[in-house]
Design an enzyme around this catalytic site. Structure first.
Site, PDB file in Angstrom:
ATOM      1  N   LYS A 211      -4.789  -9.850  -7.640  1.00  0.00           N
ATOM      2  CA  LYS A 211      -5.526  -9.211  -6.540  1.00  0.00           C
ATOM      3  C   LYS A 211      -6.534  -8.243  -7.171  1.00  0.00           C
ATOM      4  O   LYS A 211      -6.155  -7.387  -7.975  1.00  0.00           O
ATOM      5  CB  LYS A 211      -4.573  -8.473  -5.598  1.00  0.00           C
ATOM      6  CG  LYS A 211      -5.273  -7.911  -4.366  1.00  0.00           C
ATOM      7  CD  LYS A 211      -4.324  -7.281  -3.372  1.00  0.00           C
ATOM      8  CE  LYS A 211      -5.108  -6.747  -2.150  1.00  0.00           C
ATOM      9  NZ  LYS A 211      -4.234  -6.089  -1.147  1.00  0.00           N
TER      10      LYS A 211
ATOM     11  N   HIS B  53      -3.361  -3.178   7.549  1.00  0.00           N
ATOM     12  CA  HIS B  53      -4.418  -3.470   6.577  1.00  0.00           C
ATOM     13  C   HIS B  53      -5.072  -2.160   6.169  1.00  0.00           C
ATOM     14  O   HIS B  53      -5.205  -1.259   6.991  1.00  0.00           O
ATOM     15  CB  HIS B  53      -5.430  -4.424   7.231  1.00  0.00           C
ATOM     16  CG  HIS B  53      -6.785  -4.447   6.634  1.00  0.00           C
ATOM     17  ND1 HIS B  53      -7.053  -5.047   5.418  1.00  0.00           N
ATOM     18  CD2 HIS B  53      -7.963  -3.956   7.063  1.00  0.00           C
ATOM     19  CE1 HIS B  53      -8.343  -4.904   5.136  1.00  0.00           C
ATOM     20  NE2 HIS B  53      -8.915  -4.248   6.124  1.00  0.00           N
TER      21      HIS B  53
ATOM     22  N   HIS C  54       0.769  -1.248   0.000  1.00  0.00           N
ATOM     23  CA  HIS C  54       0.000   0.000   0.000  1.00  0.00           C
ATOM     24  C   HIS C  54       0.798   1.295   0.000  1.00  0.00           C
ATOM     25  O   HIS C  54       0.222   2.347  -0.211  1.00  0.00           O
ATOM     26  CB  HIS C  54      -0.964   0.011   1.195  1.00  0.00           C
ATOM     27  CG  HIS C  54      -1.932  -1.126   1.184  1.00  0.00           C
ATOM     28  ND1 HIS C  54      -2.832  -1.307   0.168  1.00  0.00           N
ATOM     29  CD2 HIS C  54      -2.118  -2.151   2.051  1.00  0.00           C
ATOM     30  CE1 HIS C  54      -3.546  -2.403   0.423  1.00  0.00           C
ATOM     31  NE2 HIS C  54      -3.133  -2.940   1.550  1.00  0.00           N
TER      32      HIS C  54
HETATM   33  P1  A3P Z   1      -4.768 -11.618   4.604  1.00  0.00           P
HETATM   34  O1  A3P Z   1      -3.840 -11.036   3.583  1.00  0.00           O
HETATM   35  O2  A3P Z   1      -4.179 -12.701   5.432  1.00  0.00           O
HETATM   36  O3  A3P Z   1      -6.126 -11.936   4.049  1.00  0.00           O
HETATM   37  P2  A3P Z   1      -5.141  -5.718   2.864  1.00  0.00           P
HETATM   38  O4  A3P Z   1      -4.365  -6.483   1.824  1.00  0.00           O
HETATM   39  O5  A3P Z   1      -6.584  -5.499   2.467  1.00  0.00           O
HETATM   40  O6  A3P Z   1      -4.462  -4.471   3.278  1.00  0.00           O
HETATM   41  O7  A3P Z   1      -5.233  -6.650   4.161  1.00  0.00           O
HETATM   42  C1  A3P Z   1      -4.101  -7.112   4.838  1.00  0.00           C
HETATM   43  C2  A3P Z   1      -4.523  -8.197   5.832  1.00  0.00           C
HETATM   44  O8  A3P Z   1      -5.180  -7.631   6.968  1.00  0.00           O
HETATM   45  C3  A3P Z   1      -5.488  -9.186   5.240  1.00  0.00           C
HETATM   46  O9  A3P Z   1      -5.047 -10.446   5.658  1.00  0.00           O
HETATM   47  C4  A3P Z   1      -6.808  -8.819   5.907  1.00  0.00           C
HETATM   48  O10 A3P Z   1      -7.688  -9.918   6.010  1.00  0.00           O
HETATM   49  C5  A3P Z   1      -6.331  -8.417   7.283  1.00  0.00           C
HETATM   50  N1  A3P Z   1      -7.328  -7.643   8.070  1.00  0.00           N
HETATM   51  C6  A3P Z   1      -8.597  -7.297   7.740  1.00  0.00           C
HETATM   52  N2  A3P Z   1      -9.196  -6.596   8.719  1.00  0.00           N
HETATM   53  C7  A3P Z   1      -8.284  -6.504   9.717  1.00  0.00           C
HETATM   54  C8  A3P Z   1      -8.312  -5.926  11.018  1.00  0.00           C
HETATM   55  N3  A3P Z   1      -9.375  -5.245  11.475  1.00  0.00           N
HETATM   56  N4  A3P Z   1      -7.213  -6.041  11.780  1.00  0.00           N
HETATM   57  C9  A3P Z   1      -6.128  -6.690  11.342  1.00  0.00           C
HETATM   58  N5  A3P Z   1      -6.034  -7.256  10.115  1.00  0.00           N
HETATM   59  C10 A3P Z   1      -7.109  -7.174   9.312  1.00  0.00           C
END
Ligand code: A3P
Length: 122
Positions: free
Chosen positions: A41, A119, A12
């Site tokens: 993705k 995330h 990101h």
């Molecule tokens: P996974 O990659 O294991 O599915 P993103 O790529 O959208 O930025 O997300 C990164 C990771 O954070 C994703 O894991 C996602 O599922 C997870 N995630 C989603 N909601 C979250 C939260 N509230 N706290 C921590 N992680 C979260």
């Protein structure tokens, strides 16, 4: 820092470039940042702001994330971002993306000590 914070930055953060309407931006960046491995993705956002400014979002008040957890935080200010969205006809391994530069408030989920973004919830 932990693997999840590193993954957030890989997926990101693109502090060094300005929002870019050129359609090759997402095609290149989604590949370079390894989001076209095994599958395309479908949607991903790159943030063109200093890392410090994005990490500071974790200090904003807690709000609900899409997954129901309470560790999300919304940026107080608009941020320059580029949204990448897989085109309709795109088929793996030829991942082709729409590139949409915008300014918006972003929501991140934060975890850990230090408490940093892991995330993007926007
Ligand atoms: P996974 O990659 O294991 O599915 P993103 O790529 O959208 O930025 O997300 C990164 C990771 O954070 C994703 O894991 C996602 O599922 C997870 N995630 C989603 N909601 C979250 C939260 N509230 N706290 C921590 N992680 C979260």
């Amino acid at each position: 820092q932990g693997p999840r914070a590193m993954m957030f930055r890989r997926q990101h953060m693109d502090s060094k470039s300005r929002p870019n309407p050129n359609s090759t931006y997402c095609n290149q960046m989604m590949r370079r940042r390894r989001m076209t491995v095994g599958m395309c993705k479908p949607v991903n956002i790159f943030v063109h702001e200093p890392l410090k400014d994005v990490e500071d979002i974790c200090i904003e008040p807690n709000i609900l994330c899409k997954n129901g957890q309470n560790n999300c935080h919304k940026s107080k200010f608009l941020m320059n971002v580029t949204a990448c969205r897989l085109t309709n006809g795109s088929r793996y391994p030829k991942c082709k993306y729409h590139t949409s530069p915008t300014m918006r408030q972003i929501t991140v989920a934060c975890l850990g000590d230090p408490y940093v973004p892991v995330h993007l919830d926007t």
